[in-house]
Write a protein that holds these residues in place. Structure first.
Motif, short mmCIF file in Angstrom:
data_model
loop_
_atom_site.label_atom_id
_atom_site.label_comp_id
_atom_site.label_asym_id
_atom_site.label_seq_id
_atom_site.Cartn_x
_atom_site.Cartn_y
_atom_site.Cartn_z
N ILE A 11 1.90 3.16 11.28
CA ILE A 11 2.40 2.96 9.92
C ILE A 11 3.90 2.62 9.95
CG2 ILE A 11 2.81 4.10 7.70
CD1 ILE A 11 -0.08 3.43 8.17
N VAL A 12 4.29 1.62 9.17
CA VAL A 12 5.71 1.26 9.03
C VAL A 12 6.39 2.32 8.19
CG1 VAL A 12 7.34 -0.45 8.16
CG2 VAL A 12 5.22 -1.20 9.26
N THR A 13 7.49 2.89 8.70
CA THR A 13 8.20 3.95 7.99
C THR A 13 9.44 3.46 7.26
OG1 THR A 13 9.42 4.50 10.02
CG2 THR A 13 7.38 5.72 9.57
N GLU A 55 17.37 -13.39 -3.19
CA GLU A 55 16.29 -13.10 -4.14
C GLU A 55 15.19 -14.16 -4.12
OE1 GLU A 55 17.82 -12.17 -8.01
OE2 GLU A 55 19.41 -10.88 -7.20
N SER A 56 14.94 -14.71 -2.95
CA SER A 56 13.86 -15.69 -2.82
C SER A 56 12.60 -15.05 -2.24
CB SER A 56 14.29 -16.84 -1.92
OG SER A 56 14.57 -16.38 -0.60
N ARG A 57 12.75 -13.95 -1.50
CA ARG A 57 11.60 -13.32 -0.84
C ARG A 57 11.59 -11.83 -1.11
NH1 ARG A 57 11.92 -15.96 5.26
NH2 ARG A 57 11.44 -18.12 4.70
N ILE A 58 10.40 -11.30 -1.12
CA ILE A 58 10.21 -9.85 -1.23
C ILE A 58 9.36 -9.39 -0.06
CG2 ILE A 58 8.21 -10.10 -2.78
CD1 ILE A 58 9.21 -7.50 -4.15
N PHE A 59 9.73 -8.27 0.53
CA PHE A 59 9.06 -7.75 1.72
C PHE A 59 8.43 -6.41 1.35
CE2 PHE A 59 12.63 -10.36 2.85
CZ PHE A 59 12.16 -11.19 3.86
N THR A 60 7.15 -6.25 1.64
CA THR A 60 6.43 -5.03 1.26
C THR A 60 5.66 -4.48 2.45
OG1 THR A 60 4.49 -6.29 0.55
CG2 THR A 60 6.17 -5.82 -1.12
N THR A 61 5.45 -3.17 2.44
CA THR A 61 4.66 -2.52 3.48
C THR A 61 3.18 -2.56 3.10
OG1 THR A 61 6.50 -0.99 3.80
CG2 THR A 61 4.41 -0.42 4.83
N CYS A 62 2.36 -3.05 4.02
CA CYS A 62 0.91 -3.09 3.78
C CYS A 62 0.22 -2.51 5.00
CB CYS A 62 0.44 -4.52 3.52
SG CYS A 62 -1.26 -4.64 2.97
N ASN A 63 -0.08 -1.19 4.92
CA ASN A 63 -0.65 -0.47 6.05
C ASN A 63 0.28 -0.55 7.26
OD1 ASN A 63 -2.98 0.28 4.56
ND2 ASN A 63 -3.80 -1.77 4.87
N GLU A 64 -0.17 -1.15 8.37
CA GLU A 64 0.66 -1.23 9.57
C GLU A 64 1.49 -2.50 9.63
OE1 GLU A 64 -2.78 -1.28 9.95
OE2 GLU A 64 -3.07 0.88 9.91
N ASP A 65 1.42 -3.34 8.61
CA ASP A 65 2.09 -4.64 8.64
C ASP A 65 3.11 -4.74 7.52
OD1 ASP A 65 0.21 -5.30 10.66
OD2 ASP A 65 -1.24 -5.86 9.12
N ILE A 66 3.90 -5.82 7.58
CA ILE A 66 4.87 -6.13 6.54
C ILE A 66 4.52 -7.50 5.96
CG2 ILE A 66 7.31 -6.57 6.01
CD1 ILE A 66 8.02 -4.71 8.34
N THR A 103 0.82 -1.21 0.00
CA THR A 103 0.00 0.00 0.00
C THR A 103 0.85 1.26 0.00
OG1 THR A 103 -0.16 -0.16 2.41
CG2 THR A 103 -1.96 -1.12 1.13
N GLY A 104 2.10 1.13 -0.41
CA GLY A 104 3.00 2.28 -0.44
C GLY A 104 3.97 2.25 0.71
N GLY A 105 5.19 2.73 0.46
CA GLY A 105 6.21 2.72 1.51
C GLY A 105 7.40 1.91 1.10
N CYS A 106 8.03 1.30 2.09
CA CYS A 106 9.30 0.60 1.87
C CYS A 106 9.08 -0.77 1.23
CB CYS A 106 10.02 0.45 3.21
SG CYS A 106 11.68 -0.22 3.09
N VAL A 107 10.04 -1.16 0.36
CA VAL A 107 10.07 -2.49 -0.25
C VAL A 107 11.51 -3.00 -0.15
CG1 VAL A 107 9.78 -3.86 -2.35
CG2 VAL A 107 8.19 -2.02 -1.84
N ALA A 108 11.70 -4.26 0.20
CA ALA A 108 13.04 -4.85 0.26
C ALA A 108 13.00 -6.26 -0.30
CB ALA A 108 13.56 -4.85 1.69
N ILE A 109 14.14 -6.72 -0.80
CA ILE A 109 14.26 -8.07 -1.37
C ILE A 109 15.45 -8.75 -0.71
CG2 ILE A 109 14.66 -9.40 -3.48
CD1 ILE A 109 13.23 -7.18 -5.01
N SER A 110 15.28 -10.00 -0.31
CA SER A 110 16.36 -10.73 0.34
C SER A 110 17.54 -10.90 -0.62
CB SER A 110 15.88 -12.10 0.82
OG SER A 110 15.41 -12.88 -0.27
#
Length: 848
Positions: A66-68, A35-46, A25-32
């Protein structure tokens, strides 16, 4: 209904087997790093997603703020996150659990980075400070002050010999911090706006550093001298930039034209223009720019580099993740849709029917692979797509949009990524939004009908597309050469007095139906556009209309909460289905026209039998309006989507449920026979245990009554005829409570759940004077053989025991003692002998 349809087995059970929901839903995105996992911000959760399939693996529940920012350890074992609560949380990624949380800054953390050893995490905050933390021990190792604004970016130097951290702030100042000396080594001032990215060359000692900012320039710095080497003007606000691996073969002819070799350092960038661009770090020249998709309006809020797969991941402002190949001229090879907005319309594509064409509250047509949740985004419309329809072939899709146009798309999911969804034709002519579209279902798909907010209906000639329809593999080449074909309208007329919400062409392509906000539905002749009949009866606007696949009837849904079935012979209402508590938005025929499935604004899905008008199933999973419903041609799966931005896929499990019930019935019959066999051979232990497991209080009562009656019969005979099982092995032992010692022994060794169930039976039997004798005897046996602690450990012990009157003074004391062991209560049951309907004692103290 037809005779053949009546013999069909009606559906009665659907199970939700999959959901397509928001993952970003917008915000930070990271990839391990692997390159097996992708982590995304979804409101107050990851959200934790599998990078290859897009499937959700886990959800890291936040602290309601909200996750910053967050970062993943290079070794992939932990994730560190920060939220507006000013706390930092460390997550164990093997168990997806929160293992540590602590206060970090006096303002939210905006930027975060973890060093190559997976030991330290650097946090840059809106309080203008930079801190370094030991991740595993959870304490602060460094606290750097000096920035005059919000810290927007932090980055550890990659060299193991150089313990340095670089940070940048929104005033454009870049600072270099030495972790050994705990001092600022350099202040680099060249940018004039927010610095969004910091990266280092991947040579042995990171000789150069690259910084990119919203001031529209990329700066190249000599790391050893901390001096500016080159400024590259890019003329757009940069949100993400970095360096490709040294020697990466990007496969671009432009590289050879400017004389670059395999050792060229290539900078990638992306920002407000929404395109990926490549730059030669040595010369500052632009090497390549990936052209933006037609009518695409997105900008990039970040760009990530995946060195193993040589892909660039661009995160868009409309919450999509676009994957570009760095080795194939930046071709877009994949998309992950983070947020769907409202699901407005959708339909299954034929063939394998694992693909779902979806229209959301965006201008893109989306094609989901329901097996792995990957998605194709097709750009073409200039405004939100409001409706779509799919031809029976499955490769032809029509869409209508708020941009007043309709489009025809060819879809081939086996083709290369840029050729899978191609716009082959446009229909321009309506003066307002196109809110309804329907394709003829003939083999050659000869025409399309559209309805608009301008209250007109248009018929479009699709014969110029037959060359493309017959050769869908070459659709891309044909369109690339000449562009999409402009369709001609065969006729136009005003159909209703208000907006047209729905259009449906009959299975034979000879008539079509329209539904409107003017509370009516109308039937029209396809060839001439002549009105054949008007369906009047709804008290509010008609939202949806569809033809039966086998009979001359149509179904309509309305804002008046009703579903109506109409005859096409005399245009009268045949049936009305009531049950939804709000507007009914969509309807489809199932089971060869013998059933209806509907969705409504109340968030409910209902299944109806047409013959008796009965609602046989209600599904409640959506949290808001369900705008659309799609079914496979086999009807094995049904998909629903609505205002909660979620698509649920439902499987028809009617046959499985019938098979399960048959198996349960067969099992019960087998157990009943086994129970009869146990009783015949007087195997009371197994008989009582089985009666309890089958939850058959009547059979249990019959067993105990028969045993007690047989014992009384033996008791009435001469005492010499009684055996030890009734009297006990010695004269000092009391007579069996329930008639025979073997039954008493069974009752005395029940499992806790069996004992609790038997106590429930006793409570119910005790309310009936005719059964109270068995109830009191059974309670006597239980109180004799079980301790207070054992009985009080049962979940419903107090409730059951206090509702049963004891039969004697002695057992009243036993029961009262039992209750007061654990509960302080005012227990006032008086001791009494239970008397039967004839006024005779069932069981007295003298018999004990």
């Amino acid at each position: 209904m037809s005779e053949n349809s009546e013999r069909l087995m009606p559906k009665s059970c659907f199970e939700c087997v999959k959901s397509i929901e928001s993952v970003y839903t917008g915000g930070c995105v990271a990839i391990s790093k692997d390159e097996s996992r992708i982590f995304t911000t979804c409101n107050e959760d990851i959200e934790v997603l599998d990078l290859s399939s897009g499937e959700k693996l886990a959800e890291l529940k936040g602290d309601t703020e909200i996750v910053t920012s967050f970062a993943v350890k290079p070794d992939g074992t932990h994730l560190v996150s920060a939220s507006r609560s000013m706390r930092i949380t460390v997550w164990d990624l093997s168990a997806f659990k929160n293992i540590r949380s602590f206060k970090a800054h006096d303002a939210p953390v905006i930027a975060m980075d973890i060093d190559q050893s997976s030991t330290l995490v650097a946090t840059g905050s809106a309080d203008s400070t930079v801190k370094v933390w030991d991740i595993d021990r959870g304490y602060c190792t460094h606290n750097f002050k000096g920035h005059g604004g919000i810290v927007t970016s932090v980055k550890f130097h990659p060299s193991k010999d150089c313990l340095c951290l670089v940070s940048a702030s929104d005033d454009g100042v870049v600072r270099v911090w030495n972790l050994k000396t705990r001092k600022c080594e350099a202040v680099l001032q060249s940018h004039e706006s927010v610095v969004r990215s910091i990266d280092f060359t991947n040579d042995d000692d990171g000789k150069h550093m690259v910084t990119a900012a919203r001031d529209g320039v990329i700066n190249v710095w000599n790391w050893k001298r901390k001096a500016l080497v080159r400024t590259i003007p890019v003329y757009e606000a940069i949100e993400g930039a970095g360096l490709l691996l040294l020697g990466t073969n990007v496969g671009l002819d432009h590289i050879r034209k400017i004389g670059s070799d395999s050792n060229t350092q290539i900078i990638y960038s992306g920002g407000e223009r929404g395109v990926i661009r490549l730059w030669d770090m040595n010369t500052g020249e632009e090497m390549f720019e990936k052209a933006k998709e037609l009518n695409a309006k997105h900008t990039f809020v970040d760009v990530l580099y995946l060195p193993q797969s040589q892909n660039l991941v661009a995160i868009t402002n409309d919450q999509n993740l676009l994957f570009y190949s760095a080795t194939n001229q930046l071709e877009r090879i994949r998309q992950i849709v983070g947020y769907n907005e409202e699901i407005i319309d959708m339909a299954y594509l034929s063939g394998t029917q694992e693909y779902l064409a979806v229209a959301t509250n965006t201008e893109q047509l989306r094609v989901y692979n329901t097996s792995n949740l990957n998605c194709e985004l097709a750009y073409g419309h200039k405004d939100i797509i409001l409706c779509l329809d799919v031809h029976g072939k499955g490769c032809i899709v029509a869409t209508g949009s708020k941009d007043n146009t309709a489009m025809i798309w060819m879809i081939d999911m086996r083709a290369s990524p840029n050729r899978r969804v191609v716009c082959v034709a446009t229909a321009v002519g309506h003066t307002k939004a196109v809110g309804a579209v329907s394709l003829a279902q003939g083999l050659d798909c000869p025409f399309m009908i559209t309805g608009s907010e301008d209250r007109t209906v248009k018929m479009w000639d699709l014969s110029p597309l037959h060359k493309i329809f017959d050769d869908p593999k070459n659709a891309y080449d044909i369109v690339e050469e000449a562009g999409p074909i402009k369709l001609n309208s065969l006729y136009t007329f005003q159909a209703h007095d208000k907006d047209i919400n729905s259009i449906c062409i009959s299975p034979g392509d000879n008539v079509f139906a329209t539904g409107s906000q003017d509370k009516t539905a109308k039937i029209w002749d396809v060839a001439t556009g002549k009105l054949l009949g008007t369906l009047q009866g709804h008290r509010r606007g008609v939202w949806n209309i569809t033809f039966s696949p086998v009979d001359r009837v149509v179904a309509t849904t309305s804002g008046d909460r009703m579903v109506k079935l109409w005859s096409l012979s005399d245009f009268t209402c045949l049936k009305t289905f009531e049950g939804h508590t709000n507007s009914v938005l969509c309807v489809e025929f199932l089971t060869k026209g013998t059933q209806l499935i509907t969705t409504g604004s109340d968030g409910l899905i209902k299944l109806w039998n047409i013959k008796d008008g009965e609602c046989v199933l209600t599904l409640d999973k959506h949290e808001s309006k369900i705008w659309t419903l799609a079914k496979q041609s086999t009807e094995a799966f049904v998909a629903t989507g609505g205002a909660d931005s979620t698509i649920y896929i439902w499987k028809d499990t009617t046959q499985e449920e019938i098979d399960r019930l048959h198996m349960e019935e067969a099992k019960v019959l087998e157990q009943q026979q086994a129970l009869d066999n146990f009783l015949f051979i007087k195997d009371y232990r197994n008989a009582i245990t089985l009666a309890l497991s089958l939850d058959q209080p009547h059979r249990m009562l019959t067993i105990l009554q028969s045993v007690m009656v047989a014992a009384e019969h033996r008791h009435s005979l001469s005492p010499s005829t009684l055996d030890d099982s009734d009297l006990g092995s010695t004269n000092s032992e009391p007579r069996a409570i329930l008639g025979t010692r073997s039954v008493d022994d069974v009752i005395s060794t029940l499992a806790p759940d069996q004992l609790e169930r038997l106590l429930g039976y006793v409570r119910n039997w005790n309310t009936n004077g005719k059964l109270a004798r068995v109830a009191q005897a059974t309670l006597h046996c239980i109180l004799t053989h079980y301790t207070s602690q054992a009985l009080l450990a049962l979940p419903s012990a107090k409730e059951i025991i206090t509702s049963v009157q004891p039969y004697s003074e002695r057992h009243f004391s036993r029961l009262d003692s039992l209750l007061t062991d654990s509960f302080i209560i005012d227990y006032t049951l008086h001791a009494m002998d239970t008397v039967n309907a004839d006024g005779m004692d069932y069981y007295s103290d003298s018999e004990d």
